[in-house]
Design a protein around this motif. Sequence first.
Motif, mmCIF file in Angstrom:
data_model
loop_
_atom_site.group_PDB
_atom_site.id
_atom_site.type_symbol
_atom_site.label_atom_id
_atom_site.label_comp_id
_atom_site.label_asym_id
_atom_site.label_seq_id
_atom_site.Cartn_x
_atom_site.Cartn_y
_atom_site.Cartn_z
ATOM 1 N N GLU A 188 0.905 -1.204 -0.012
ATOM 2 C CA GLU A 188 -0.236 0.033 0.032
ATOM 3 C C GLU A 188 0.786 1.258 -0.026
ATOM 4 O O GLU A 188 0.423 2.213 -0.702
ATOM 5 C CB GLU A 188 -0.860 0.084 1.425
ATOM 6 N N ALA A 189 2.001 1.275 0.657
ATOM 7 C CA ALA A 189 2.733 2.302 0.903
ATOM 8 C C ALA A 189 3.350 2.668 -0.494
ATOM 9 O O ALA A 189 3.593 3.995 -0.765
ATOM 10 C CB ALA A 189 3.960 2.261 2.005
ATOM 11 N N LEU A 190 3.991 1.660 -1.171
ATOM 12 C CA LEU A 190 4.631 1.802 -2.482
ATOM 13 C C LEU A 190 3.573 2.493 -3.434
ATOM 14 O O LEU A 190 3.963 3.265 -4.267
ATOM 15 C CB LEU A 190 5.197 0.573 -2.791
ATOM 16 N N LYS A 191 2.391 1.910 -3.436
ATOM 17 C CA LYS A 191 1.318 2.315 -4.242
ATOM 18 C C LYS A 191 1.175 3.878 -3.781
ATOM 19 O O LYS A 191 0.911 4.652 -4.901
ATOM 20 C CB LYS A 191 0.013 1.506 -4.072
ATOM 21 N N ALA A 192 0.967 4.321 -2.716
ATOM 22 C CA ALA A 192 0.482 5.675 -2.214
ATOM 23 C C ALA A 192 1.753 6.602 -2.870
ATOM 24 O O ALA A 192 1.264 7.852 -3.155
ATOM 25 C CB ALA A 192 0.499 5.647 -0.795
ATOM 26 N N VAL A 193 2.881 6.023 -2.913
ATOM 27 C CA VAL A 193 4.036 7.156 -3.463
ATOM 28 C C VAL A 193 4.285 6.835 -5.117
ATOM 29 O O VAL A 193 5.034 7.581 -5.716
ATOM 30 C CB VAL A 193 5.080 6.917 -2.718
ATOM 31 N N GLY A 194 3.280 6.121 -5.598
ATOM 32 C CA GLY A 194 3.282 5.959 -7.030
ATOM 33 C C GLY A 194 4.412 5.026 -7.684
ATOM 34 O O GLY A 194 5.015 5.449 -8.660
ATOM 35 N N ILE A 195 4.979 4.061 -6.713
ATOM 36 C CA ILE A 195 5.924 3.350 -7.454
ATOM 37 C C ILE A 195 5.173 1.986 -8.233
ATOM 38 O O ILE A 195 4.652 1.345 -7.216
ATOM 39 C CB ILE A 195 6.935 2.871 -6.394
ATOM 40 N N ALA B 31 7.999 5.879 1.367
ATOM 41 C CA ALA B 31 7.094 4.533 1.341
ATOM 42 C C ALA B 31 7.648 3.959 2.647
ATOM 43 O O ALA B 31 6.765 3.309 3.435
ATOM 44 C CB ALA B 31 7.280 3.825 0.361
ATOM 45 N N GLY B 32 8.780 3.811 2.929
ATOM 46 C CA GLY B 32 9.588 2.849 4.000
ATOM 47 C C GLY B 32 9.036 3.519 5.276
ATOM 48 O O GLY B 32 8.719 2.837 6.382
ATOM 49 N N VAL B 33 8.640 4.920 5.591
ATOM 50 C CA VAL B 33 8.117 5.392 6.613
ATOM 51 C C VAL B 33 6.500 5.302 6.696
ATOM 52 O O VAL B 33 6.064 4.979 7.905
ATOM 53 C CB VAL B 33 8.589 6.873 7.037
#
Lengths: 284, 266, 297
Positions: free
Chosen positions: A125-132, A155-157
Motif C-alpha cells: 500500500e505504501a509503495l502504491k501511495a507514493v506511485g511506485i 514509502a519506507g516510513v
Amino acid sequence: MPILVNHIDHIYNPGTVFEKKALSDVSFSIEDGEYIGLVGHTGSGKSTLALHLNGLMKPDSGGIYFDGVDIASEGYDMKALRGKVGLVFQYPEHQLFEEDVFTDVCFGPKNLGLERQEVELRAYEALKAVGIEDDRFYVSPFDLSGGEKRRAAIAGVLAMKPKVLVLDEPCAGLDPHGREEILSIADDLHDSLGITVVLISHSMDDLAEHVDRLLVMHNGQLVMDGPTREVFMNRKELEAMGLAVPEAAAVLSDLKGMGLPVRTDLITVEEAKNEIIRALRSRF
Amino acid sequence: MIRDITLGQYYPAESVLHRLDPRVKLSGTLLYVISLFLFQSFAGYAVATVFLVTVIVLSHVPVSFMLRGLKAIFILLIFTAVLNIFLTPGRELVSFWKITITIEGLRVAAFMVLRLVYLIVGSSVMTLTTTPSNLTDGLEKGLGWLKFFRIPVHEIAMMMSIALTFIPVLLEETDKIIKAQQARGADFESGNIIRRAKALVPILVPLFVSAFRRANDLAIAMESRCYRGGEGRTKMRPLRYTGRDYAAYSVLIVYLAAIIAVGILF
Amino acid sequence: MGVAYAAPIFILNDIMNLLDANKLVFEYVRRDKNGDVDGFIRAVDEVSLEIAQGDFVAVLGPNGSGKSTLAKHLNSILRPTEGVLYVDGMDTTDSDKIWDIRKTVGMVFQNPENQMIGTIVEEDVAFAPENMGVDPKEIRERVKESLITVEMLEHRKASPSKLSGGQKQRIAIAGVLAMHPKCIVLDEPTAMLDPEGRKEVIRAIRALNDVENITIILITHNMEEAVYADRIYVMNKGHIVMKGTPREVFSRVEELEENSLTVPVVTKLAYELKTAGLNIPDGILTKKELCEAICRS
C-alpha cells in the motif's frame, strides 16, 4: 490532539565551549489532519525540533505529549511512537539498504513486530501511495533514480502507518519535475489518507502552494506560528531573518508600493494573477 | 561515544607545539611511547609524567579535551585493571572466596592503567597539535628514504591524509543513518549478540554505499585538480627545520638520556 | 597561452572558441544483473557547443538529461565515443594534453564535502597548484588571491567541517581558481545548499565572470540561477533541445515544461497574465520588470 510541544529547550554540548542553545522555549500543538510547513535558516533549530517529535532527541526541559501522554514518561513505547510519528530525512541514501525496494519498505513495519502478511500488505500500500509501480518493486533501491529513491524512502516510513508524517527537505536536489511529484505525493497523503503532514522546506513558493499553517524558527525560537497567508504578510520581519516571502506575494506588495490597489494577503501564482487582473480592470 | 574519540582530531591553537616540525613531534612521540614500555619503576613514570605535563602545558589544548579521549577506552582500562589485580600471582594482600589480591597485582595493574592512559594522552597531544596533513607531510618526508625500497611513501601518506579528512564526515553520516533507521523503528539496544550484530546491517550498508560514492567523487575531484601522484609535486609550505625544532630535538635527547639514566639507576 | 599549441590548426571556425564541441557522442554499456551487455546508452547525443572566452553559459536539464556527463568531457574526465571536443585548441582525446586541459578548465562539483582534500582551508586551496608543481612562494600567493576573490580569506586556517555549505562551496571554487583556469565548470554547485548558501555561491560565480573574465559553465536545475547567464542551453535525453538568452528561453514556457523544467516564478506569473490577455512582454525575468510592465498595461 496528537502532538503537544510544551516549553521545550535543547542545549548541545552543555558545559563546554561548544555549548549552543538549539531550542529555546518552543511551544505549539499539532491537530489531527493539519498540513504544516516548518521554515527557518540552517541552524535555526528546525531539524532539531523535528527530531524531538518522534523522540529521537530528548528535550533538556519541557515536555512533549503524544495523544495526551508524556513521551518521556516511564515505560513509554518509543518504537510505537516512531511508527505513529514518521520522520523522513533529507537523504534517502541514509536509509535504503535492502536488496530490493519492496523488502526495504518492509523494514519499518517489521520492526513494529507485525505479522508477515500485514507487513507485506502495508509495504504494498505504501509503495502504491507514493506511485511506485509493481515492476519497480524488485529492483535494487540503489538503481532507482533520484526522485524514485525519495519516494521509496517515504514509502519506507509510510508503511508504519504514521498519524503524523514529517518530511525534511523532501525536494532538495531534485529537478522541477521531481519536486512537483514529491509535493503532490505529500498533498495526496494529507488529502486522501488524512495524514497530518509537516513539510520542512526552504522554498517559500512551494510552501505557499501547499501548506495551510506555517511555523517559523529563528535562533532556536519559534518566532511565528499561524496560517500561511498571515505569516507571509510579515515580509519585513521575515526578510530581517534572512527568509523570503513567496515571489507572488512580493510582486503584489511591490505593486501596492507602486500605487496599484491590490490585496497583499495572497501568496500563490494563481491568486496573484487573479488579483492583478481584478485590480487592473477596476482601475478603468 | 563516537564523538569522544579525540585521537586523530586537530585542536587549532597558537602554541610552540603547534608550530613544531611534524617530524620532531613524530620522533618525540615514538621515543615517548618506547619509554613507556621500558619504564618499570616509579622513577621512570615520574620522568614520563614531567615530560607529559610539560608537553600538555605547552600545547595550549584544554586538559579536559585530552581526557575526553579516555572515555572511549574506559572499559578497556577497567578490564585491564581487573585482570591484572586478580590474576597476578605474588604476595597475598586480601583473600576471599576463590579470589586473591596480591601486592604485585596492584602494582602491575597500576602500571598497566597508567601506561595506557599516558599512551593515549601522549599520542593525542601529537594529533591535537598537528593537522593531519602536516602529520602525513612529516611521515612522507621523514620516511622518504623508504622509497628506495620501493615502498610508495607518498601514496600511503596521501591515503592517510584522506582517511583522516573523512573521519569526521563519516562519523556525522553514521549518526544520521542511525537516526534515519531508528525513525523506522530499528532497535540497536536490545537482544542477544547475534541480533545486535544483525541490527547493524541497516547502518553498515548505507554507510558503505555512501563511502564508495564519496571515494568515487573524490577521485574525480582530485583528478580534475591535476592530481597524478607524488611525481613533480611541490608543497605550499615545504618542511624545513628551524631553530625551534633543533631546540626541541635537544629536549628529546635530554629525555632519552633520562630514560637511560633511569634504566641504569632504578 | 594558446600560442604554444598553435602547431596544427584543428579549429574549423574562423573565430577561435575556448570550448568547441562538434557532434559529441558519449555511449556507455548497460549491463543486466548477470553482468552481460544489455545495450548501449547514449548519455550525450550529437551535442555541438561553441563557447568563447568570458561567456557565462547555463546548462539546464532534468535529472538524467546528460548534462553532468557532458560536463565531465570538458576537462577530459570522460572522452567522447564519437565527435570531437577542443578545449582552448587542444583535443581532449590527446593524452599528452590532459594536464593542460585540466588546468584550463576547472571543475566544481555538487557535494562540497566530497571534493575537499586537506583539513584546513588553505591546504585544500593549495592542492591543485601543488599537483601542478608550482613554486611554494607562488602557491602561497595564489592561495591568498583565490581566497580573497571568494571572500574567504579570514577563514584560511579554519577546518572545512566547521564551515557552512555555501562557504565550503566557495572554498571549492577557490581551490579551482588557484589553477588559474580560463574556464570553470560548476556541476549543480548549489543543489545541496540552503537559499543563503546559494546566493553566496552565485554571487561568487558572477564576480568571477564579471571581474576576472573567467568563462563560466553553470549546470543547474534551479531556474532562478540561470537568469544571470548570457546564454542558456537546455538539455534533455542527451540532446540540446533549446538554446538562447535567458529571456528567449524563458519565454518558451510550454516548451520548457515539455522538457520537465519550469520557469522562474516571476516569469511564470508574467506568462499567466499574458495568457489571460494582459499586455505583458515575453520573457520577464525580474520582479521589477514585471511590476513595471503591469503598471504600464
